[in-house]
Write a protein that holds these residues in place. Structure first.
Motif, mmCIF file in Angstrom:
data_model
loop_
_atom_site.group_PDB
_atom_site.id
_atom_site.type_symbol
_atom_site.label_atom_id
_atom_site.label_comp_id
_atom_site.label_asym_id
_atom_site.label_seq_id
_atom_site.Cartn_x
_atom_site.Cartn_y
_atom_site.Cartn_z
ATOM 1 N N LYS A 28 73.382 -82.942 -64.861
ATOM 2 C CA LYS A 28 72.750 -81.793 -64.231
ATOM 3 C C LYS A 28 72.895 -81.947 -62.723
ATOM 4 O O LYS A 28 72.482 -82.956 -62.156
ATOM 5 C CB LYS A 28 71.283 -81.740 -64.635
ATOM 6 C CG LYS A 28 70.628 -80.444 -64.318
ATOM 7 C CD LYS A 28 69.269 -80.378 -64.963
ATOM 8 C CE LYS A 28 68.770 -78.967 -64.885
ATOM 9 N NZ LYS A 28 67.536 -78.796 -65.606
ATOM 10 N N GLU A 29 73.509 -80.959 -62.093
ATOM 11 C CA GLU A 29 73.741 -81.028 -60.658
ATOM 12 C C GLU A 29 73.149 -79.822 -59.959
ATOM 13 O O GLU A 29 73.018 -78.757 -60.537
ATOM 14 C CB GLU A 29 75.244 -81.077 -60.357
ATOM 15 C CG GLU A 29 75.815 -82.458 -60.437
ATOM 16 C CD GLU A 29 77.196 -82.533 -59.828
ATOM 17 O OE1 GLU A 29 77.286 -82.529 -58.595
ATOM 18 O OE2 GLU A 29 78.154 -82.595 -60.600
ATOM 19 N N ILE A 54 71.339 -73.999 -56.156
ATOM 20 C CA ILE A 54 71.526 -73.474 -57.507
ATOM 21 C C ILE A 54 72.073 -74.573 -58.422
ATOM 22 O O ILE A 54 72.652 -75.549 -57.958
ATOM 23 C CB ILE A 54 72.477 -72.259 -57.522
ATOM 24 C CG1 ILE A 54 73.811 -72.600 -56.862
ATOM 25 C CG2 ILE A 54 71.835 -71.053 -56.873
ATOM 26 C CD1 ILE A 54 74.850 -71.505 -56.926
ATOM 27 N N ASP A 55 71.879 -74.379 -59.730
ATOM 28 C CA ASP A 55 72.424 -75.334 -60.691
ATOM 29 C C ASP A 55 73.788 -74.858 -61.192
ATOM 30 O O ASP A 55 74.303 -73.846 -60.725
ATOM 31 C CB ASP A 55 71.440 -75.577 -61.842
ATOM 32 C CG ASP A 55 71.183 -74.346 -62.704
ATOM 33 O OD1 ASP A 55 71.965 -73.371 -62.635
ATOM 34 O OD2 ASP A 55 70.209 -74.369 -63.473
ATOM 35 N N PRO A 60 68.373 -70.817 -59.961
ATOM 36 C CA PRO A 60 67.695 -71.640 -58.952
ATOM 37 C C PRO A 60 67.503 -73.075 -59.441
ATOM 38 O O PRO A 60 67.173 -73.300 -60.610
ATOM 39 C CB PRO A 60 66.343 -70.941 -58.769
ATOM 40 C CG PRO A 60 66.590 -69.534 -59.199
ATOM 41 C CD PRO A 60 67.619 -69.606 -60.284
ATOM 42 N N SER A 61 67.726 -74.017 -58.550
ATOM 43 C CA SER A 61 67.583 -75.426 -58.926
ATOM 44 C C SER A 61 66.110 -75.771 -59.108
ATOM 45 O O SER A 61 65.219 -74.977 -58.812
ATOM 46 C CB SER A 61 68.193 -76.323 -57.854
ATOM 47 O OG SER A 61 67.289 -76.484 -56.783
#
Length: 164
Positions: A28-29, A54-55, A60-61
């Motif tokens: 997951k980044e 953002i992912d 949204p992260s």
């Protein structure tokens, strides 16, 4: 990379499948983006910028706060700084005003959020008035008792555009 073992056995046990597949495992980044409203600024301009985290699904992260964000001039001096900025749906917006005589050159906006660090640059330069040419076309003749005389005045920029 990883190895996935797929094992299927049917109830009557007459048929079973045991298969191995090589798969790619993605961690997951969070992808940071720092964006300014313009690329070039001049003295006394308001520099507006936003930070977007953002992912990999462009959502949204999970970050809720930007630990620190600052602006450096061309000599690497901190000109403005903000700490613990809240993110609203992965985004934060901020602005600052350039002074009357800012350092000319490439400025940098840098931020840190957890282990993430990202930056973007913008340019501050002197405002140079665009060059233009004015042509004045007089009437063929002007009578001594004329109340009006029509002169044609035309201005064009040296790059060819019309002056308004």
């Amino acid at each position: 990379k990883g190895l996935l073992n797929i094992k299927v056995t049917f109830e009557d046990s007459t048929y079973s499948v045991n298969s191995f597949k090589e798969i790619t495992i993605l961690k997951k980044e969070t992808y940071p983006l720092v964006q300014t409203d313009k690329g070039h600024y001049k003295a006394n301009d308001d520099v507006k910028f936003r930070v977007l985290l953002i992912d990999h699904n462009l959502k949204p992260s999970e970050f809720k706060i930007i630990d620190e964000i600052w602006v450096e001039d061309p000599r690497n001096r901190r000109i403005a700084q903000w700490v613990d900025q809240d993110l609203d749906r992965g985004m934060m917006q901020q602005e600052f005003k350039l002074s009357e005589e800012p350092s000319l050159g490439t400025w940098t906006i840098i931020f840190k959020a957890g282990s993430l660090k990202e930056k973007t640059t913008f340019t501050v330069s002197e405002y140079v008035l665009p060059k233009f040419e004015v042509t004045i076309e007089p009437p063929a003749a002007i009578l001594r008792d004329a109340l009006e005389a029509v002169w044609k005045v035309c201005a064009t920029y040296t790059h060819g555009g019309s002056v308004k």
